[in-house]
Design a protein around this motif. Sequence first.
Motif, mmCIF file in Angstrom:
data_model
loop_
_atom_site.group_PDB
_atom_site.id
_atom_site.type_symbol
_atom_site.label_atom_id
_atom_site.label_comp_id
_atom_site.label_asym_id
_atom_site.label_seq_id
_atom_site.Cartn_x
_atom_site.Cartn_y
_atom_site.Cartn_z
ATOM 1 N N THR A 139 0.849 -1.199 0.000
ATOM 2 C CA THR A 139 0.000 0.000 0.000
ATOM 3 C C THR A 139 0.882 1.245 0.000
ATOM 4 N N GLU A 140 0.232 2.370 -0.182
ATOM 5 C CA GLU A 140 0.942 3.641 -0.266
ATOM 6 C C GLU A 140 1.779 3.898 0.992
ATOM 7 N N GLY A 141 2.967 4.369 0.775
ATOM 8 C CA GLY A 141 3.846 4.667 1.911
ATOM 9 C C GLY A 141 4.772 3.520 2.250
ATOM 10 N N GLU A 142 4.457 2.325 1.768
ATOM 11 C CA GLU A 142 5.352 1.198 2.031
ATOM 12 C C GLU A 142 6.497 1.210 1.019
ATOM 13 N N GLU A 143 7.507 0.409 1.330
ATOM 14 C CA GLU A 143 8.697 0.405 0.480
ATOM 15 C C GLU A 143 8.710 -0.794 -0.450
ATOM 16 N N SER A 144 9.225 -0.558 -1.656
ATOM 17 C CA SER A 144 9.416 -1.688 -2.568
ATOM 18 C C SER A 144 10.703 -2.420 -2.176
ATOM 19 N N PHE A 145 10.878 -3.579 -2.716
ATOM 20 C CA PHE A 145 12.048 -4.405 -2.447
ATOM 21 C C PHE A 145 13.084 -4.051 -3.504
ATOM 22 N N GLU A 146 14.076 -3.262 -3.123
ATOM 23 C CA GLU A 146 15.045 -2.775 -4.092
ATOM 24 C C GLU A 146 16.366 -3.519 -3.935
ATOM 25 N N PRO A 147 17.115 -3.707 -5.012
ATOM 26 C CA PRO A 147 18.422 -4.380 -4.927
ATOM 27 C C PRO A 147 19.315 -3.684 -3.914
ATOM 28 N N PRO A 148 20.151 -4.419 -3.204
ATOM 29 C CA PRO A 148 20.901 -3.852 -2.077
ATOM 30 C C PRO A 148 21.840 -2.715 -2.470
ATOM 31 N N ASN A 149 22.410 -2.773 -3.650
ATOM 32 C CA ASN A 149 23.332 -1.705 -4.035
ATOM 33 C C ASN A 149 22.623 -0.544 -4.720
ATOM 34 N N SER A 150 21.321 -0.610 -4.785
ATOM 35 C CA SER A 150 20.574 0.473 -5.415
ATOM 36 C C SER A 150 20.488 1.645 -4.447
ATOM 37 N N GLU A 151 20.635 2.835 -4.978
ATOM 38 C CA GLU A 151 20.528 4.008 -4.104
ATOM 39 C C GLU A 151 19.108 4.555 -4.102
ATOM 40 N N SER A 152 18.182 3.741 -4.546
ATOM 41 C CA SER A 152 16.836 4.277 -4.714
ATOM 42 C C SER A 152 16.176 4.557 -3.379
ATOM 43 N N LYS A 153 15.316 5.532 -3.424
ATOM 44 C CA LYS A 153 14.435 5.753 -2.277
ATOM 45 C C LYS A 153 13.167 5.002 -2.628
ATOM 46 N N SER A 154 12.721 4.178 -1.741
ATOM 47 C CA SER A 154 11.708 3.254 -2.200
ATOM 48 C C SER A 154 10.323 3.373 -1.566
#
Lengths: 791, 289, 171
Positions: A430-445
């Motif tokens: 749901t909104e506000g939760e974080e996606s599962f991003e690769p560990p070396n990714s600098e993304s804000k999720s």
Amino acid sequence: MTPPELANDDDEPEEPGVGSGRATAGATTTAVGESVEKVDGWGLVTGKARYTDDIPTANALEGRLLRSPHPHARVRSVDTEAAEALDGVEAVLTHEDVPDERFTRTGFPYPAPAPFDERVLNERVRHVGEPVAAVAARSVDTAERALEAIDVDYEVLECVVDPEEAMTPDAPTLHPEPYENPQENAAPQRNVVCETRHEEGDIEAGFEQADAVIEGEYESQIVQQLPMETNTTIAWIDDRERLVLRTTTQVSHICRDKIARAFDLNRTDVKVIKPRVGGGFGVRQDTVPNQFICAALALATGRRVRLKNTRKEDLHVSQTRHAQTVEIKTGVREDGTITAMHVDITSNTGAYGCHALAVLSNAAHEPMSVYPVENRLFTGRAVYTNITPGGAMRGYGAVQGTFGVESHIDAVADAIGMGPVELRRHNVITEGEESFEPPNSESKSKLESVGVSECLDRACGAIGWSDGPDRPNEDRYERGYGVALSMAKSGVPNSEYSRCSITLEDDGTLTVRIGVGDTGQGSETVMGQIAASVFGLDIGSVHVKADDTDATPWDNGAYASSTTYISGNATEKAARDLAETVRELAAEWHDTDPGAIEVADGDVVFPDGTSTSLESFAAEAFEGVRGPKRRLIGTGEHFTALSPKPFAAQLAEVEVDTETGEFEVLRLVNSVDCGQALNPANVRGQIIGGAIMGLGQTLSETLSFDEDGTPEIRGLRDYEVIHAPDLPDIETEIVETYEPTGPYGAKSVGEVSVLGPSPAVANAVNDAVGVRITELPITAAKVRDGLEEGR
Amino acid sequence: MSSQLPVEYHEVESVERAVEMLVGEPETRIVASGYSLVPLLKDGIETPDRLVDISGIDTLRGISRENGATVIGALTTHVRIAAATPVRERARALAEATDSVGDYQAKHQGTIGGNLVVADPKYDAPAAVLALDGTVGIRGPDGRRRVDIDEWFRGPSETAIEPDELVTELVVPDAARSGYVRKSAYSGYAVVSVAAALETDGNRVESARVAVNGAKPYPIRLPEVEDTLVGGLLDDGLRTRAAGAALSDVDPESLLADDDGAGAHRLRLVRSYCREALERASAAPTEHQ
Amino acid sequence: MRKNESADTIQLHIDGESEQFDIEPGETLMSALRRAGHYSVKNGCDEGVCGACNVILGDEGLTRSCLIPAVSCDGAEVMTVEGLLDDEGELHPLQEAFLDHGAAQCGYCIPGVLLSGYDLLQRNRDPTEEEIADALSGNICRCTGYVQQIEAIQAAAERLRDVESTVGGES
């Protein structure tokens, strides 16, 4: 389409122009949100559009490639003397005539997340069909005779085509020499390109908390993008001694960069023209061997060279979708909460490691993101084998991963006696939760626009989920419903860069320069709509120039569904920058503040309520009527750690003939959240096109290789794509959320709908007859075998 | 572009001239629409030196009647055969087969002659023609001859035609009850296709011809099905038993095998579609409309 | 009368104009047309499967130009998608409908698809959705999934019927 009120408009300074569509959008936008006719549409329907090969090439040399018949061999020597002696042969190249440096064809900006494991022509060939020598001659017949006259001495090596076998100690090593840019945990001596592990929480603890643990294994086959235009390049040296490539690419700037690096040329001495391109779907994301080789032939001969793959060549050697084995272990509580999910993937990457790590990583991270499980683990590896290299194909690993995860979620629901929709609702992001991003990714999720639940609700409503399918007339038929949720992305975080430049012409029209890689998806149109909307102009007043690296600032090109979001943001910023310049000049003329001037509806509006058209304003600026002559240009760039996610809920209805196992997909319902739909007809086209491509992989497409690595497909007649008479009833619904960081609230849409059809159909077949097919494609034979086993 | 087709090409205006050009020239091939032959040329499966184009011979086009049979010129296209009243009424299986051709261009351009000569296991018409006991009219240096359809399909890509002959017409005797069904591939071709023609006295089966294309790499009859039918009363039970007997003497592993089906699965398809073909054939003629 | 043997040129009446074509031995019609600059005829497979090379050939109607020997076409009337424009260069209702309905994405299949639609509407002025899908059975489109193309052909059929009935067939 009025954007919603933003409650959190706090003191955080905004990046200029980002998402500020909310400030001026609404009643004044003329182009965004409308199903505007494509800017290149007239050319497409009149046949006047010019694709790579649609120029006179009577005086060009014809390029032809001698391809390896062996899956694995060392090229001991190549005798080209007889070939070179033929009248009309201008060049014959072998691995000795091309640069030694190795690179990767992978279409990301340098260095790219892939090993530098290939050369323009290799002295060791690693798949059937790999180029060994290249000829440029005055006619195709001459070129082909030259190929026949080339004598290659191969040292045939042992080959391996199965990834499990390839990792065993006895297996032949495809890349025995160390290479630069090895990827995570690379072990090429064992044919492992990369190996990865990403854990969140505590996976073992997660399984201990579970009431039930369910395991499953899911296999996806090799398919390919099959754009209707085959790989084509025309290369020449121009009058400034610059190397020019006119080619089928979706990443013109990356292509230019790679060609320049490979041949040690100044970037300024290489130009790439991307004309109209007949489809891409990822196969054009790479700078492919043909492009390097055609450039080499042009450099060697000083002449124009044309190199076009036949359809059979494209089928045999184009980078494919990776075959993957996806093993999933899930822990779940009786109440439906998923406590642990472990996804393990073995990806067959073929002869070269292009895209190996990125596809492998995406295959798990995207589908796993749909359910924010506290304890989750992804393990995976990509393995070299002696078949055509895998590469980028729409979905980029997430097709295989989604087939696994979404089939598995149904199995999990089954295990605890919960309905498949109910289990998904219980666990979905749901909104506000974080996606599962690769560990070396600098993304804000943390995700700000998440429409997946609404998509699920709408799709269930549309298909009549709670009522179930109608009963067929005869006993031998059974019907079922199946559901799948999916998530894609809007560009690779902190990797996609786009810059746009917009000129206000002296008649008030706009020239937008941006290097987007439109291969049919309508990117140029959407960029034009964005620019037009900022000014309130008609799309007809905007020209989008995207086809020439000389004319456009850097853009990564079209991949990872980045264009609408990243390039669109850059375009909006450039337009707002230009609008600001207009306001500043108008303010100067009227001795007031720029803040008091408005640019809207194609007009420049002054504080006293009077206005002048942009056309008049531009003319006056150009002529210097009210001050010194001015040329007005705006620029904008976009580069971000954010990648907002499009979502989809796709539901299938199938009818199964229990006697033969044959089944028909009766309906496919697609509910898609891509933020705001900037061009609804375009968006619908992307959704349907993606869904049908996904359905093709589900039902009938397969590229297979025999145990000697030889492609088993003879030609296009053997590659079974969906044709018009085979279409199920397709429903599409655009569920509009508002992505605050997207141009006019948009996210991307190019890939998300290809992800759901395979698990939706697998789940529907299971619902109908209790047979779960875990290996694609889903065929009548497999269903029938499953029915027999069940008896 | 490379020369994909033979360099030598001739158009002829008469059958006699066509035969003349074939005699003593084993590397000469007849071409009409090109839809059957040209793909084989591009693949290098056939490599003739010379093409003789008969598509201008209008006498080879058209549908007429002859003593309780329909005569179809070799150049007649699938779409025309499917629409022709005598075929729809008296050779129903052939109308249904030609109507099933899954590629719009091929259906409008491809000819019955090309279908009969190339006899690809994915084609529609061959099974229907075999079930309907057709006769193939041929012209050669020794004049005309007619070949029973039972002698026509000899093996994979092998028919009774000699290198110096061409097909001129197909004669299809009237059948009171016939029908055709197929399992379609996504390519538009048939995976398996089955046709049946029945002669009945009341409801008792007097004779039956049942043929399948796609079980083997060439069309064959199904004698076990036919034998089960003859003498029986035509009902669901008989049709089920008869279809179930299809290929019972054949090892499933010897059947045609590709991604669309192999072994036991292809056998199942044949039996299932056989039963459906029998159902279609059983329906009274007026019910076919 | 058609001449043959090993001709080096053929004469075609193409999209309303008479034109002479140099042909190479053994060349297909598709190849000859493209070499002469008729680029709207596309090479998508050169196998007779994808439909991108569709042309309308004389009385024979819609056909795959990659399966036809160029030399066999001497004297023939050929229509490519460029022949859909009227004398004033205005778009045919089919072309308009494709633009209105988002039916063209990359466009590579579109000349072939438009000609399939045109051929259908010449034979059948009020086709059902199923009949339209059948008319496209010999065209592969990898971008659109066909739905918007079918909708466009349906809309064009309706517009053509309207034009005919209101204007009485003459404008």
